[in-house]
Structures are given as structure tokens and as C-alpha cells.
Enzyme design. Structure first.
Site, PDB file in Angstrom:
ATOM      1  N   LYS A 296      -0.502 -10.276   7.261  1.00 49.04           N
ATOM      2  CA  LYS A 296      -0.526  -8.659   7.833  1.00 49.04           C
ATOM      3  C   LYS A 296      -1.799  -8.068   8.097  1.00 49.04           C
ATOM      4  O   LYS A 296      -2.697  -8.127   7.078  1.00 49.04           O
ATOM      5  CB  LYS A 296       0.076  -7.837   6.707  1.00 49.04           C
ATOM      6  CG  LYS A 296       0.098  -6.458   7.242  1.00 49.04           C
ATOM      7  CD  LYS A 296       0.916  -5.464   6.067  1.00 49.04           C
ATOM      8  CE  LYS A 296       0.542  -3.964   6.405  1.00 49.04           C
ATOM      9  NZ  LYS A 296       1.287  -3.322   5.444  1.00 49.04           N
TER      10      LYS A 296
ATOM     11  N   ILE B 149       4.652  -4.415   9.998  1.00 48.45           N
ATOM     12  CA  ILE B 149       4.754  -3.805   8.583  1.00 48.45           C
ATOM     13  C   ILE B 149       4.192  -2.598   8.864  1.00 48.45           C
ATOM     14  O   ILE B 149       3.235  -2.112   8.127  1.00 48.45           O
ATOM     15  CB  ILE B 149       4.340  -4.877   7.539  1.00 48.45           C
ATOM     16  CG1 ILE B 149       4.907  -6.096   7.481  1.00 48.45           C
ATOM     17  CG2 ILE B 149       4.672  -4.365   6.073  1.00 48.45           C
ATOM     18  CD1 ILE B 149       4.217  -7.190   6.845  1.00 48.45           C
TER      19      ILE B 149
ATOM     20  N   ARG C 147      -9.092  -0.446   3.040  1.00 48.22           N
ATOM     21  CA  ARG C 147      -9.075  -0.106   1.685  1.00 48.22           C
ATOM     22  C   ARG C 147      -9.565  -0.982   0.820  1.00 48.22           C
ATOM     23  O   ARG C 147      -9.496  -0.647  -0.331  1.00 48.22           O
ATOM     24  CB  ARG C 147      -7.542   0.242   1.407  1.00 48.22           C
ATOM     25  CG  ARG C 147      -7.248   1.272   2.498  1.00 48.22           C
ATOM     26  CD  ARG C 147      -5.579   1.677   2.144  1.00 48.22           C
ATOM     27  NE  ARG C 147      -5.339   2.477   1.035  1.00 48.22           N
ATOM     28  CZ  ARG C 147      -4.453   3.361   0.919  1.00 48.22           C
ATOM     29  NH1 ARG C 147      -3.657   3.741   1.912  1.00 48.22           N
ATOM     30  NH2 ARG C 147      -4.238   4.010  -0.302  1.00 48.22           N
TER      31      ARG C 147
ATOM     32  N   THR D  55       0.767  -1.282  -0.054  1.00 45.91           N
ATOM     33  CA  THR D  55       0.042  -0.030  -0.217  1.00 45.91           C
ATOM     34  C   THR D  55       0.837   1.308  -0.067  1.00 45.91           C
ATOM     35  O   THR D  55       0.527   2.157  -0.758  1.00 45.91           O
ATOM     36  CB  THR D  55      -1.034   0.136   1.380  1.00 45.91           C
ATOM     37  OG1 THR D  55      -1.724  -0.855   1.330  1.00 45.91           O
ATOM     38  CG2 THR D  55      -1.738   1.296   1.143  1.00 45.91           C
ATOM     39  N   THR D  56       1.883   1.392   1.011  1.00 45.00           N
ATOM     40  CA  THR D  56       2.744   2.412   1.006  1.00 45.00           C
ATOM     41  C   THR D  56       3.458   2.681  -0.377  1.00 45.00           C
ATOM     42  O   THR D  56       3.944   3.831  -0.388  1.00 45.00           O
ATOM     43  CB  THR D  56       3.622   2.330   2.176  1.00 45.00           C
ATOM     44  OG1 THR D  56       2.850   2.056   3.474  1.00 45.00           O
ATOM     45  CG2 THR D  56       4.629   3.324   2.498  1.00 45.00           C
TER      46      THR D  56
ATOM     47  N   TYR E 169      -2.411 -10.363   3.030  1.00 42.10           N
ATOM     48  CA  TYR E 169      -2.418  -8.955   3.449  1.00 42.10           C
ATOM     49  C   TYR E 169      -3.916  -8.568   3.658  1.00 42.10           C
ATOM     50  O   TYR E 169      -4.661  -8.403   2.542  1.00 42.10           O
ATOM     51  CB  TYR E 169      -1.781  -7.934   2.511  1.00 42.10           C
ATOM     52  CG  TYR E 169      -1.583  -6.762   2.864  1.00 42.10           C
ATOM     53  CD1 TYR E 169      -2.125  -5.877   4.011  1.00 42.10           C
ATOM     54  CD2 TYR E 169      -1.201  -5.689   1.979  1.00 42.10           C
ATOM     55  CE1 TYR E 169      -2.034  -4.645   4.444  1.00 42.10           C
ATOM     56  CE2 TYR E 169      -1.198  -4.263   2.237  1.00 42.10           C
ATOM     57  CZ  TYR E 169      -1.730  -3.753   3.211  1.00 42.10           C
ATOM     58  OH  TYR E 169      -1.776  -2.255   3.656  1.00 42.10           O
TER      59      TYR E 169
ATOM     60  N   TYR F 268     -11.665  -3.379  -4.360  1.00 46.25           N
ATOM     61  CA  TYR F 268     -12.620  -2.923  -5.262  1.00 46.25           C
ATOM     62  C   TYR F 268     -14.086  -4.018  -5.639  1.00 46.25           C
ATOM     63  O   TYR F 268     -15.179  -3.643  -5.460  1.00 46.25           O
ATOM     64  CB  TYR F 268     -12.135  -2.359  -6.514  1.00 46.25           C
ATOM     65  CG  TYR F 268     -13.275  -1.744  -7.441  1.00 46.25           C
ATOM     66  CD1 TYR F 268     -14.161  -0.612  -7.223  1.00 46.25           C
ATOM     67  CD2 TYR F 268     -13.691  -2.388  -8.844  1.00 46.25           C
ATOM     68  CE1 TYR F 268     -14.767  -0.088  -8.107  1.00 46.25           C
ATOM     69  CE2 TYR F 268     -14.822  -2.118  -9.541  1.00 46.25           C
ATOM     70  CZ  TYR F 268     -15.407  -0.885  -9.288  1.00 46.25           C
ATOM     71  OH  TYR F 268     -16.556  -0.345 -10.130  1.00 46.25           O
TER      72      TYR F 268
END
Length: 308
Positions: free
Chosen positions: A171, A213, A147, A53-54, A142, A116
């Protein structure tokens, strides 16, 4: 001990999710990216993750994601574990990127719950099982429902852990602390549980987590790694002190969507050009002033920024 059991011993601590730096023309700044990786390793980061994501993966083409992984693998050069993010909302892309990670010698692949399209639990099981079956490297699932709009249920994760020996951890960017407790109850205490929520990095260790993380590691990699080191050494008081010491920084870095505040902060530190690709953008001027004020308590600011 098989390779997956070995991975469970190796993949612990602070696995930093590195940002993807851009130039002013929005191309990827690979030299700066390499410098960030070297800085992290020198600062004590236990492992490196990219294109999570980051790392703004949804703003990258598939070809760019592959090149970022290739660049990271070369820069890391086996010094610490390499855990690239290979997930996508597209199943075939996820398979392709996860296989590429294996080709590059990644220690594990971080595979996000597809976003989505909001798949059912049964569809999620089929997706992750197909990914796990396509490679023989460890897979870390993850789960970030804030999100993806979909929460991977504990029972679904436990079924995957049982049926896929290379799915070795998760995660959890999940604020539901009851949920994360049940992960270890249902998946086994040796299942790797990482916190993706900054304020849960220390509490997650207390219930048996393997590490974190954390996006904040991009700013203070030494202190985020030290939380784990202190805990592992039995210095609970020091780990607790760091937890509260970093709280103000953690808070301000999430007042806008990650990694916008993070990139603004790294720009203030002189580490990167603070550039994001639309539809992401830098925080408002007011928030940037707040970030600068908070950041000054933790790190030395770049002269040009600090003088404003």
C-alpha cells in the site's frame, strides 16, 4: 497456482480501512464497529482492513488491537477478504499481532513501515523479512512516509519481494507518482500495488494497480468500490467521472489529520459517535462546518446534525 498466487487474484478492489468507533467514555464501541462492517459489505466494498492508520492503532493497546481484529473476523465471516493492520514501531509487537492475524484466518496482514524510530533501509529489510518469515499468510507492506518519516525505497521493496514469497504487495500512501511506477517495474507487474492516496486511486489503476485502501471509503463505500469495478469492466469514462466526482470530498477529509475529519463526517451521517482518543481530536468548528457543507452533496446527513 499456489496460495500466494491465489491471494494476488483475490485481494483486489476497494479494501476499506475501517475506523475504530469509540463511546463517549473512550471505550471501543464494538456493536457500532460490527454495523459498519456489515454496511461496507452490503455497499460493495471488496475487502475490509482494520487497525490501519484510519483505525487509530497507536491509540489502542495491543490487547484492544487483538480484540478489534477478532471482532472484525467474526463480523466479516469470510464474506470478503480480511486484511488487518498488524504493524507497530515495536518489532516484537508486530510479530505478535501478525501471528494473531494468521490465527484469526486473515487473508493477509498489512504491515506498516515502523514510525518514529526512522530505521535504515537495511534495518527495514531485516524487520519485514523477519515478519514475513514468522507467518505463512500474505504480507502487504504499508509505505506512508508522510507519517512514518521514512520512505521504503523501491530497491528495498524489490529485494523483499524476491526473498519473501509471501510479501505480495504494497500500500503506497506516497505522493511521489514516479516512485509508485517504479514499484511495478522493479517488483513485477503481478505485484499488488494499492493506492493509499485518494487522488491517486484512479491513476494507480491505470499503471497496473490492484486497487485502493482509501479512507474515503468510510463515507461512500459504494462509489469508492465502483471506481475499481468500472475500471475492471473497461468503463474508463465512468471510473474517471467518479474520480472527479469524489475529489471535493477527498480534499475536505484531509484538511486535518486523518481520521479526525472522517469521524466528524461519520458523526454527521449518524453512523458513529464522533469521538477520538487524545492526542487526536475533532477538527475545528469552522472545518466541521465546511465538512458538513461538502458532505451534504454526497450523503444524507443525520437529522440532528443537519438541522444545526
Amino acid at each position: 497456482m499456489n496460495r500466494y498466487e491465489e491471494a494476488k487474484q483475490k485481494l483486489r478492489g476497494s479494501i476499506a480501512p475501517i475506523i475504530t468507533p469509540f463511546n463517549e467514555d473512550f471505550s471501543i464501541d464494538y456493536p457500532t464497529f460490527e454495523k459498519l462492517i456489515h454496511w461496507h459489505i452490503e455497499s460493495g466494498t471488496h475487502g475490509i482492513s482494520v487497525t490501519g492508520t484510519t483505525g487509530e492503532p497507536s491509540s489502542l493497546t495491543v490487547e484492544e488491537r487483538v480484540k478489534v481484529m477478532e471482532t472484525a473476523a467474526k463480523a466479516i465471516n469470510g464474506r470478503v477478504p480480511f486484511v488487518p493492520g498488524t504493524g507497530s514501531t515495536n518489532h516484537q509487537e508486530t510479530l505478535y499481532l501478525t501471528k494473531k492475524a494468521q490465527e484469526l484466518g486473515a487473508d493477509a496482514a498489512l504491515v506498516i513501515v515502523p514510525y518514529y524510530n526512522k530505521p535504515s533501509q537495511h534495518a527495514l529489510y531485516k524487520h519485514f523479512k523477519a515478519v514475513a518469515d514468522s507467518v505463512d499468510i500474505p504480507i502487504i507492506v504499508y509505505n506512508i512516509p508522510g507519517r512514518t518519516a521514512t520512505n521504503l525505497h523501491v530497491d528495498t521493496l524489490a529485494r523483499l519481494a524476491k526473498d519473501c514469497p509471501n510479501i505480495i504487495g504494497v500500500k503506497e500512501s506516497n505522493k511521489d507518482f514516479e516512485h509508485v511506477n517504479r514499484v511495478l517495474l522493479k517488483c513485477g507487474r503481478d505485484f499488488l500495488l494499492y493506492s493509499g492516496i485518494e487522488l491517486l486511486c484512479f491513476p494507480m489503476l491505470a499503471i497496473g494497480g490492484a486497487g485502493h485502501i482509501s479512507a474515503t471509503a468510510n463515507i461512500t463505500p459504494d462509489k469508492v468500490a465502483e471506481i475499481y469495478n468500472a475500471w475492471a469492466e473497461g468503463d474508463v469514462k465512468r471510473a474517471q467521472e467518479l474520480h472527479y466526482e469524489l475529489m471535493e470530498l477527498n480534499d475536505v477529509l484531509f484538511k486535518d489529520t486523518n481520521p479526525a475529519p472522517l469521524k466528524a463526517a461519520l458523526g454527521m451521517m449518524g453512523k458513529i459517535k464522533p469521538v477520538l482518543r487524545l492526542p487526536m481530536d475533532l477538527p475545528s468548528d469552522d472545518l466541521q462546518k465546511e465538512i458538513r457543507s461538502v458532505l451534504s452533496h454526497y450523503v444524507e446527513l443525520h437529522d440532528e446534525i443537519a438541522s444545526k
